[in-house]
Motif scaffolding. Structure first.
Motif, PDB file in Angstrom:
ATOM      1  N   LYS A 106       0.740  -1.365  -0.192  1.00  0.00           N
ATOM      2  CA  LYS A 106      -0.099   0.131  -0.256  1.00  0.00           C
ATOM      3  C   LYS A 106       0.538   1.273  -0.279  1.00  0.00           C
ATOM      4  CE  LYS A 106      -4.016  -2.346   0.122  1.00  0.00           C
ATOM      5  NZ  LYS A 106      -4.873  -1.790  -1.247  1.00  0.00           N
ATOM      6  N   SER A 107      -0.089   1.872  -0.608  1.00  0.00           N
ATOM      7  CA  SER A 107       1.314   3.256  -1.006  1.00  0.00           C
ATOM      8  C   SER A 107       0.996   4.819   0.026  1.00  0.00           C
ATOM      9  CB  SER A 107       0.850   3.987  -2.170  1.00  0.00           C
ATOM     10  OG  SER A 107       0.011   4.705  -2.076  1.00  0.00           O
ATOM     11  N   ALA A 108       1.985   5.284   0.352  1.00  0.00           N
ATOM     12  CA  ALA A 108       1.597   6.327   1.459  1.00  0.00           C
ATOM     13  C   ALA A 108       1.011   6.325   2.234  1.00  0.00           C
ATOM     14  CB  ALA A 108       1.829   7.719  -0.021  1.00  0.00           C
ATOM     15  N   LEU A 122      11.824   1.928   0.887  1.00  0.00           N
ATOM     16  CA  LEU A 122      12.544   2.363  -0.322  1.00  0.00           C
ATOM     17  C   LEU A 122      11.147   3.406  -1.060  1.00  0.00           C
ATOM     18  CD1 LEU A 122      13.896   2.606  -2.922  1.00  0.00           C
ATOM     19  CD2 LEU A 122      13.073   0.821  -2.921  1.00  0.00           C
ATOM     20  N   TYR A 123      10.782   4.320  -0.901  1.00  0.00           N
ATOM     21  CA  TYR A 123      10.281   5.715  -1.730  1.00  0.00           C
ATOM     22  C   TYR A 123      10.680   5.315  -3.443  1.00  0.00           C
ATOM     23  CZ  TYR A 123       8.115   6.653   2.854  1.00  0.00           C
ATOM     24  OH  TYR A 123       7.819   6.806   4.337  1.00  0.00           O
ATOM     25  N   SER A 155       2.746   7.817  -5.579  1.00  0.00           N
ATOM     26  CA  SER A 155       3.673   6.804  -4.913  1.00  0.00           C
ATOM     27  C   SER A 155       3.034   5.925  -3.939  1.00  0.00           C
ATOM     28  CB  SER A 155       4.751   8.456  -4.081  1.00  0.00           C
ATOM     29  OG  SER A 155       3.250   8.176  -2.982  1.00  0.00           O
ATOM     30  N   ALA A 156       4.531   5.207  -3.967  1.00  0.00           N
ATOM     31  CA  ALA A 156       4.330   4.067  -3.109  1.00  0.00           C
ATOM     32  C   ALA A 156       5.264   3.903  -2.163  1.00  0.00           C
ATOM     33  CB  ALA A 156       4.132   2.912  -3.823  1.00  0.00           C
ATOM     34  N   PHE A 157       5.463   2.313  -1.256  1.00  0.00           N
ATOM     35  CA  PHE A 157       6.765   2.301  -0.669  1.00  0.00           C
ATOM     36  C   PHE A 157       7.563   0.996  -0.201  1.00  0.00           C
ATOM     37  CE2 PHE A 157       4.334   2.855   3.354  1.00  0.00           C
ATOM     38  CZ  PHE A 157       4.924   1.397   4.033  1.00  0.00           C
ATOM     39  N   THR A 189       4.468  -6.126  -7.023  1.00  0.00           N
ATOM     40  CA  THR A 189       3.989  -5.120  -7.170  1.00  0.00           C
ATOM     41  C   THR A 189       3.585  -4.127  -6.564  1.00  0.00           C
ATOM     42  OG1 THR A 189       2.594  -6.502  -8.682  1.00  0.00           O
ATOM     43  CG2 THR A 189       1.445  -5.175  -8.392  1.00  0.00           C
ATOM     44  N   LEU A 190       3.687  -2.963  -6.529  1.00  0.00           N
ATOM     45  CA  LEU A 190       3.533  -1.877  -5.437  1.00  0.00           C
ATOM     46  C   LEU A 190       2.021  -0.830  -6.042  1.00  0.00           C
ATOM     47  CD1 LEU A 190       6.683  -0.350  -5.144  1.00  0.00           C
ATOM     48  CD2 LEU A 190       4.896  -1.737  -4.319  1.00  0.00           C
ATOM     49  N   THR A 191       0.731  -0.512  -5.432  1.00  0.00           N
ATOM     50  CA  THR A 191      -0.267  -0.031  -5.890  1.00  0.00           C
ATOM     51  C   THR A 191       0.507   1.707  -5.826  1.00  0.00           C
ATOM     52  OG1 THR A 191      -1.359  -1.634  -5.075  1.00  0.00           O
ATOM     53  CG2 THR A 191      -2.427  -0.013  -5.291  1.00  0.00           C
ATOM     54  N   LEU A 192       0.005   2.757  -6.404  1.00  0.00           N
ATOM     55  CA  LEU A 192       0.033   3.667  -6.309  1.00  0.00           C
ATOM     56  C   LEU A 192      -0.893   4.421  -6.184  1.00  0.00           C
ATOM     57  CD1 LEU A 192       1.634   3.843  -9.706  1.00  0.00           C
ATOM     58  CD2 LEU A 192       3.129   3.935  -7.954  1.00  0.00           C
TER      59      LEU A 192
END
Length: 717
Positions: free
Chosen positions: A8-10, A103-104, A121-123, A138-141
């Motif tokens: 999950k992002s930010a 890591l962002y 963004s995501a981290f 897999t990152l969700t923005l």
């Protein structure tokens, strides 16, 4: 391996996995204590993005990705134009001090000339990664301000390994500055000729513009010259970009109107998609400017890559006899007219450095080396915690101008900021001794004095002398990156003294000739008089280049005979050292040194420059005012003198006139020992007023209300 693992992002949500992790290749960081700083290497492959947000008017975006750790940018991807499902497949190697900092990942939409748009963004929580095990992520923005918006996903592959040893041959991370990011091997050259603009938009109040054009391909930039007061400019400028992608790329082009003292006006933009152009062919393009008016006319040529490569010492082109013969054949005198831009071949062996400056608090440095030839930039790997690094790398370049200068710069890699400068050498190609391993003392940034350490290089240059001679007569290649000049009193003083010394050479020569006229040394004056009579009586035009040829030959024989009369310019060297000291002092005492003190320091130079500019301007204005009849008496006198000179030159050959003038100058002091020397033409011009004097001498019209007659009449009343 971890599949479909999403973060999950930010919103600072915990790391979530849709599938169970089976521990077969390593231990999880959650089971071991956090390691000491600098003990991990994070290898990331940026795969692709899916369903990204549209930020441009056409319903697309030009996305690129930034990686940040601890608020510092450590990687920036290339730009994928007009694509919401971009494929990058870029790799980055990042050294991690500790795993507490996540890591962002931030995605932006590139807008040329404007501020880039945020796309989400995501981290990545590094403590949740397994050591020595590849992981697909897999990152969700998300947007922190609008957490409900769906901004797409980013797919990565990561592997975290403990860092061992002091030196590793790793791929240089793109967290370095943009300068170092240019060092990738390029696959071709894009040659662009900016021909003209047609019917551009008028941006100034006079109905015209002062247009110039900016070009950008990736991180390479170019700015054309400014064409004043025109809507149909004719540039005729040529320049080259390096092509780093097999598929081509997109050149962003913007046109601007130059405005002094305020922000430049935007005229319009257009793009060139290189993937749509065939190679080895010149394309004439007439591009319509979007968001504005008018057209730009370009010639674009894509050519195959020249010889630029990096290899280890074991792979050496010139030591392979077959390859060496091919290179020698390529630049043989028989192939003069084959590819005139390919002048020669340069091979640089970067072997090692010794005694470098310690840039880290540990008393060590993490040095790497950047090798530059014009716009070609290649770099070595980093050798960690070492003041005596060994690189043992071989670089090869294509030479387009034999007068180019090879620059080798040593930097200290810093994980949290741009690289620190350790030293630099600049080596003109024509001064290189082939096959000689040589220790070069490193210099400071200004190349004016030594710094700590030496670097060992072995350089070979092979070139075609005829091609090199022909290339000497065309414009030099313009560098993409030039350091901006800053105001410096020492630099101003240095340039003023340099100009003054050049002028003084002419002044001293004039004094020497005048001393011959004044017979200060009778033998010298007599010899000069006889030489003058002989040369003028027998003068032919071929004697001018002959005299210059004799001068060059004379100096050459002086040099080879060991009687070199060239002296090191200690004055300029001293000024350069003073400038370097000033830079150091400005860095340390910038708060103590006020603006007023700097003004006082350059006052003397400014006054001298002011006086020189006044003399030059007044001289030109006096000539103009002579022909403008500002002083009719002087203009009539000029007419009479010009009539006499015209008649004399028509009736008498120039040779005799020069003889009479010379005899008069040589004998004037003998005939009138106490006569004051003068120049009649300068004496005449000194009587003609300059524009400033014309204004000063103008009479002002009296105010009728202050006339004496009116005052007298009022008094009587």
């Amino acid at each position: 391996m971890l599949d479909s693992c999403k973060l999950k992002s930010a919103c600072n949500l915990p790391f979530i996995c849709n599938k169970k992790i089976i521990n077969t290749a390593g231990t999880s960081n959650a089971e071991v204590p956090l390691a000491d700083p600098g003990m991990y290497q994070l290898d990331i492959t940026l795969r692709r993005g899916q369903s990204l947000a549209a930020r441009d008017r056409g319903g697309t975006s030009d996305p690129y990705v930034k990686f940040k750790i601890g608020g510092k940018e450590v990687f920036r991807s290339k730009i994928i134009h007009k694509n919401l499902n971009p494929v990058w497949e870029e790799k980055a190697c990042i050294l991690v001090d500790h795993l507490r900092e996540p890591l962002y990942i931030k995605v932006f939409d590139y807008d040329f000339g404007l501020q880039d748009d945020f796309m989400g963004s995501a981290f990545l929580d590094l403590t949740q990664l397994e050591l020595n095990r590849p992981t697909d992520v897999t990152l969700t923005l998300k947007d922190p301000h609008y957490p409900d918006h769906d901004l797409g996903i980013i797919l990565l592959s990561v592997i975290l390994t403990p860092k061992e040893g002091e030196s590793r041959d790793v791929t240089q991370s793109l967290r370095l500055s943009d300068l170092h990011r240019k060092s990738h091997l390029w696959r071709g050259i894009v040659s662009i000729t900016l021909i003209e603009g047609r019917d551009l938009k008028a941006m100034d109040s006079n109905g015209l513009s002062d247009p110039y054009v900016k070009f950008r391909l990736g991180h390479q930039k170019y700015k054309s010259k400014i064409m004043p007061k025109t809507l149909n400019p004719q540039w005729r400028e040529q320049f080259d970009f390096h092509l780093y992608e097999e598929r081509g790329g997109v050149i962003d082009i913007t046109a601007w109107d130059k405005d002094a003292g305020k922000r430049d006006d935007f005229i319009g933009r257009c793009q060139v998609d290189l993937s749509a152009l065939s190679r080895e062919q010149t394309h004439k393009l007439e591009l319509q400017l979007e968001e504005g008016e008018g057209h730009l006319v370009l010639l674009v040529t894509l050519t195959a890559s020249a010889t630029v490569s990096i290899s280890d010492l074991s792979v050496n082109s010139l030591e392979d006899q077959k390859e060496r013969e091919e290179i020698l054949k390529r630049y043989s005198p028989l192939r003069i007219f084959h590819n005139l831009k390919d002048v020669g071949f340069l091979q640089v062996k970067v072997i090692r450095a010794e005694g470098l400056m310690a840039a880290d608090v540990t008393g060590k440095s993490d040095p790497f080396c950047v090798v530059e030839l014009n716009n070609d930039r290649l770099l070595t790997h980093t050798v960690y915690k070492n003041l005596n690094p060994e690189w043992n790398k071989v670089f090869t370049f294509n030479i387009k101008d034999i007068h180019s200068v090879l620059e080798v710069t040593v930097y200290d890699e810093d994980r949290d900021r741009s690289a620190d400068f350790l030293g630099k050498v600049a080596i003109p190609l024509l001064s290189i001794q082939n096959g000689e391993q040589k220790a070069y003392v490193l210099k400071n940034k200004q190349l004016t004095g030594p710094t700590k350490g030496v670097i060992y290089l072995e350089i070979d240059v092979i070139f075609n002398a005829v091609k090199a001679s022909l290339r000497t007569l065309i414009p030099k290649e313009q560098k993409y990156i030039e350091e901006e000049n800053r105001l410096s009193k020492q630099l101003l003083l240095r340039n003023f003294i340099r100009m003054k010394r050049c002028v003084m050479v002419l002044v001293n020569a004039a004094y020497y000739v005048n001393s011959c006229f004044d017979w200060d040394s009778p033998p010298r004056s007599l010899a000069a008089f006889v030489l003058f009579l002989f040369v003028v009586w027998n003068f032919e035009l071929y004697m001018i280049p002959l005299v210059l040829l004799l001068l060059l030959t004379w100096n050459y024989f002086l040099i080879i005979s060991g009687k070199d009369n060239r002296q090191r310019d200690t004055v300029v060297e001293d000024m350069l050292e003073d400038e370097e000291e000033e830079d150091d002092k400005d860095d340390k005492d910038s708060e103590k040194k006020g603006f007023i003190n700097k003004i006082y320091a350059i006052q003397e130079v400014c006054v001298s420059v002011q006086n020189i500019l006044d003399e030059v301007a007044s001289f030109g204005e006096r000539i103009k005012n002579t022909f403008n009849w500002t002083v009719p008496f002087l203009s009539w006198l000029a007419i009479v003198a010009l009539c006499v000179f015209t008649a004399i030159l028509y009736c008498i050959p120039l040779r005799y006139i020069v003889l009479v003038w010379g005899i008069n100058k040589f004998t004037k002091k003998l005939r009138s020992p106490y006569a004051i020397d003068n120049n009649e033409l300068l004496d005449f011009l000194s009587r003609v007023p300059s524009d400033v004097q014309v204004v000063q001498y103008q009479e002002l019209k009296p105010d009728p209300s202050h006339s004496p007659y009116k005052r007298k009449k009022n008094n009587l009343g």
